[in-house]
Design an enzyme around this catalytic site. Structure first.
Site, PDB file in Angstrom:
ATOM      1  N   TYR A 256       0.618  -1.188  -0.056  1.00 30.50           N
ATOM      2  CA  TYR A 256       0.053  -0.162   0.099  1.00 30.50           C
ATOM      3  C   TYR A 256       0.838   1.371   0.069  1.00 30.50           C
ATOM      4  CZ  TYR A 256      -0.533  -0.398   5.348  1.00 30.50           C
ATOM      5  OH  TYR A 256      -0.367  -0.245   6.653  1.00 30.50           O
ATOM      6  N   GLU A 257       0.057   2.247  -0.304  1.00 28.79           N
ATOM      7  CA  GLU A 257       0.622   3.765  -0.552  1.00 28.79           C
ATOM      8  C   GLU A 257       1.722   3.576  -1.587  1.00 28.79           C
ATOM      9  OE1 GLU A 257      -0.593   6.042   1.098  1.00 28.79           O
ATOM     10  OE2 GLU A 257      -1.595   4.898   2.515  1.00 28.79           O
ATOM     11  N   GLY A 258       1.403   3.009  -2.654  1.00 28.31           N
ATOM     12  CA  GLY A 258       2.291   2.917  -3.764  1.00 28.31           C
ATOM     13  C   GLY A 258       3.386   1.645  -3.611  1.00 28.31           C
TER      14      GLY A 258
END
Lengths: 618, 618
Positions: free
Chosen positions: B459-461
């Site tokens: 997550y978050e890239g």
């Protein structure tokens, strides 16, 4: 939902081009292994696993096993699938014909076990352990067991287990507390608790035959901290009449609980309680009662030898589970990478008419897939070669060849177990990573592969134990004979192909890796005798070097073959071109890891051992 | 059951010896950060997390979140814990005082977030995302939002979310389909679906403030494949009266379903449906309706800048989650290694009176623990240094220092996000491995750490995106200025300490790693412009080199400090001696990996890109 297609073409390539198994008609079981025959077996096995086992994989994970009224209930569909499995004959593929088996060699049975495990690892553990158990029983059991019990396990009427671990002890068998006391009738009375027993109980067959290790106490009933008192026993769930082979009364063995686990939830992992269970000692006559229990005896009993034989086959099987999960995971990762669109290729839109390119255009996505794919196919080649060695070591008419095969198989078994399962876990993670956030969601099935794959690094001897086995036993066994044979083979291959320009992209990195491997081995020879902790600190690095270089050697051999086929214009050109790219990938991008392994190996144990125990929990 | 003890001593060392934060009284929030004050905060936070959050970690995993009648129910105890959390003021630690916050700087808030996440990662995501949301709203919202909404989020009366991902698009915002249409009253009408929304709904607070990105259509209501039409909005679950701040009617935003996930099961991951939801555009006046929707605008809107600011803080936060899970996992792995007995030390029994030695005597078990431990403490040093840079870049009176801090923080954020989460996952796996088969069983909690840790890489890239961000943006930004600053700092440190014999074991490997790093950067400069795929193929290797070398630099600095303290006879000698061993471990045994990364990096993209897309699914 994940999909799976068995790699039949790759197995055919390995069997008939890489290993040329059809030329080994001197070995039993190989006479009929023509390409037509292996194709029929592989395609039949593939169809069964793809259509029957794979659809149960997610169900098995969701539902898991349940303990109800002292009996384990397997997930919906498992029982029926097991019946079909046995009816179709998959359970008896490798069993000797005298027990009703098909008598096929390891290359076939391990190939099938990979396919089954890709489709449904949890399911295949039931027949897998049954096979291990009947093989050990066939090797060590009394004639009545071979007559009445082994054939029922081969047919799948009954299942089997391996009962080794206890709550406080796994690898260190000396610590075992399960006790087997000799009775007047020659049987033993067993008491104790075993844990992590896969298929310890279930609803798929009426009877379950447990293969158990336990200690025989001394005259006063005391257990000793002594390996020679550990013996190998058979303990059936229902006692079997030695005359008729009929199931009689319930034995004193029962499931205490089942574990909630990270994965392989369809496989029941049981705590087994032995309460005055009737046990039969394997591998010869009942041990005479004696007061010498506490003394060391140098030779292993025939029963224990059978148990260790079972473990060796199991280790190979677990290594293959590493390939299996890697294969199915990367298949799904690749399919997603072709389908999912996001952004644009770094070199400009590949698909300008669509709103974005498929993510397979990104080098880093390809890295995730190619690293997994080149592992899977390189490892499969090695697994099949070593499977072949299993047959050779047993049946070759040439003593020298038998000896060499046995040496190499023993040397490489811990590498296959540990390296393949580490890389299989990595491959599952890589393929899950391709899915981004979607990989973390259960529906897609990718995270199940990761959870299932994780057990392989742990069971049948945690991977650290395998590394120690490699450096402390296998590399030095018989004065390093196995190691020298192995080095000699790689060196000969390098010498043979060094002059071939076309082989340069493969031979050069292989040579680099090989040189680092020999440097590692030399370092060990010089430094381990001074301080055994140096063997321990170098063990994992050495095992990894073995893994990378051995697969590199496999790839270089496959590349050579592929080039020959392409030059001759034989076969499917696309297949061989693809192999060449994968070979290049492995040699270019995995061999560099050996630089790190070697640098680290040469650091020795000092820093590792410097910290006081208490400082670890400070 | 796993246990957890917050590393308070280590934070105190980092704050007051390594970073000497009490000397930075020129920065707001630092005035009162004396050792007494930080100790009080850390000990208070530790006590709360150890006693309230950690005991809910396994419960949260077992129970998970449930969607009932359109509302998410969090696991038993979460709601009460959240109330206590907010009452004790932990939610408002870093918020500006004007909104009711304590105004403490990032070093404190990130330290606390590590402790919270070690104790219960799933739980801390609710306040974590609320903090991210209120920070973004404070930066981009209208005055009435700052007056009425932000303070309620700071106090924890309301929660917040980040709504970015859609089913078909994550990173590639251009593909977004959620539509926000300007209404006569200046609000927007939002329609669309967002997925993977952490805390999208729950039962802990009455209202939830969603921070949403969506596209503004052109005059005809059509969406364009154009980043400049993507804007940042606030969408409350219950509409808030701009005058009074009271909650009024339910808005058109609702939870469609929640995901079944691999881990962080206590955190509700929601599919959010926006059906004519009232949305407020952030970062300035409503965009004028125009037919130019299809045209590219060069500058990002202030709202989107706020969104990206939120993402950057979130990336740092995720990196710290990697440390957090590594810390708690290795604590438990080490405790087990001291307690579990099996076999004998390779150099002879350490504990001859017992039946076996504790497994901590084995070098390979120590490898698993030390590799994790040296990562955790090295990473923590880097995280705290970069947290410090966050304060400096915002508040330093010296423009040059602000600029440098900003450059370094931007350069290192993707490294922290990706490298820390990869190593955190590895640390969780290593520590689980120490448990052998017991690690695979849920009771011990070790496999939960592995499952929870796995999300951080996604997550978050996803981590591959971070690597691309590093090589394609950060390394070259402002003509490579950040990179040159960073190289300059490491080089200066090496030069400064090269002559110091005692520093040799640290400086030599650091120098080796640094040289490999500069070679990697040079290769990129020469080869990426020729073929952008070379940047992609080198990205992960480069990021890993950054990770290893930067932590090596942190360790070398800590080693220097520890030596000085030992020489001066100051403080707890055991603490500093332990640091010296960990520093040596990292430099001896992690720096070798840079050899592999560099060899691989220099291979370029050719082999990676050679295979046809179709050959991946062959």
């Amino acid at each position: 939902m994940p999909t799976y297609k068995a790699p039949v073409e790759d197995f055919k390539f390995l069997f008939h081009e890489f290993l040329q198994i059809d030329k080994r008609t001197d070995l039993p079981g190989f006479e009929d292994l023509t390409p037509d025959m292996t194709t029929a077996i592989l395609e039949g096995g593939a169809k069964f696993c793809e259509e029957v086992l794979q659809p149960l994989n997610q169900v098995g994970d969701e539902e898991g096993c349940v303990l109800e009224n002292g009996v384990v209930r397997t997930p919906k569909g498992f029982k029926e699938a097991f019946q079909q499995y046995c009816e179709a004959g998959w359970n008896r593929l490798g069993a000797p014909e005298e027990f009703g088996g098909a008598g096929l060699p390891s290359v076939i049975t391990f190939a099938f076990s990979e396919i089954g495990s890709s489709a449904n690892q949890a399911f295949t553990m039931y027949p897998g352990l049954t096979n291990a158990a009947y093989s050990a029983l066939a090797a060590t059991g009394e004639p009545w067991m071979k007559e009445h019990i082994v054939p029922k396990m081969v047919s799948g009427e009954w299942c089997g287990t391996m009962c080794l671990t206890e709550p406080h002890c796994g690898t260190d068998l000396k610590l075992m507390k399960t006790k087997a006391e000799l009775q007047e009738d020659g049987t033993y009375k067993m008491n104790g608790t075993k844990i992590f027993i896969s298929g310890g109980d279930h609803d798929m067959t009426d009877n379950i035959i447990h293969m158990v290790i336990a200690k025989i106490p001394d005259e006063e009933g005391k257990l000793h901290n002594d390996l020679s008192t550990v013996n190998f026993f058979m303990v059936p769930k229902f006692i079997v009449d030695p005359e008729t082979g009929e199931m009689t009364k319930r034995n004193g063995v029962s499931v205490g609980s089942i574990e909630k686990k990270m994965g392989i939830k369809g496989s029941a992992t049981c705590v087994m309680n032995f309460d005055d269970a009737v046990a039969y000692k394997l591998g010869g006559a009942p041990q005479k009662k004696s007061a010498e229990g506490g003394e060391k005896k140098k030779s292993k009993s025939a029963g224990m030898a059978g148990m260790f034989g079972m473990m060796n086959g199991a280790r190979m099987g677990v290594g293959i589970q590493g390939i299996a999960v890697g294969e199915v995971a990367v298949q799904n990762g690749a399919a997603y990478a072709l389908e999912r669109t996001a952004g644009r290729a770094l070199t400009g839109a590949k698909n300008p008419d669509a709103s974005a390119d498929p993510i397979i255009v990104f080098p880093d996505v390809r890295r995730l897939l190619l690293s997994s794919r080149s592992f899977v196919e390189g490892a499969r080649a090695l697994a099949m070669w070593v499977s072949m060695l299993f047959s050779v070591q047993q049946h070759s008419p040439d003593e020298k060849e038998r000896e060499e095969a046995s040496d190499l198989a023993q040397l490489l078994t811990p590498v296959i177990k540990a390296y393949f399962t580490d890389k299989g876990f990595e491959a599952a993670n890589n393929s899950m990573q391709v899915f981004g956030g979607h990989g973390y969601v259960r529906d897609h099935g990718m995270e199940q592969f990761v959870r299932d794959a994780r057990i392989n690094q742990v069971y049948e001897g945690a991977n650290g134990i395998q590394a120690l086995d490699l450096v402390a036993r296998k590399m030095s066994m018989k004065g390093g004979r196995a190691l020298m044979t192995y080095f000699g083979k790689i060196e000969a291959f390098i010498k043979e192909n060094e002059g071939n320009d076309k082989m340069k992209p493969f031979i050069e990195p292989l040579k680099t890796g090989y040189e680092r491997m020999t440097k590692g081995a030399t370092w060990l020879m010089e430094n381990a005798p001074k301080n055994y902790d140096n063997a321990g600190s170098a063990s994992y690095e050495m095992l990894n070097i073995f893994g990378v270089v051995t697969l590199g050697w496999m790839w270089a051999q496959m590349a050579k073959l592929a080039q020959e086929k392409l030059e001759a214009g034989e076969g499917n050109a696309e297949f061989y071109k693809r192999k060449l790219v994968l070979a290049k990938y492995w040699l270019e991008r995995e061999v560099p890891n050996t630089a790190a392994y070697l640098e680290r190996l040469q650091m020795g144990a000092d820093t590792l051992m410097e910290l006081d125990e208490d400082a670890f929990v400070a």
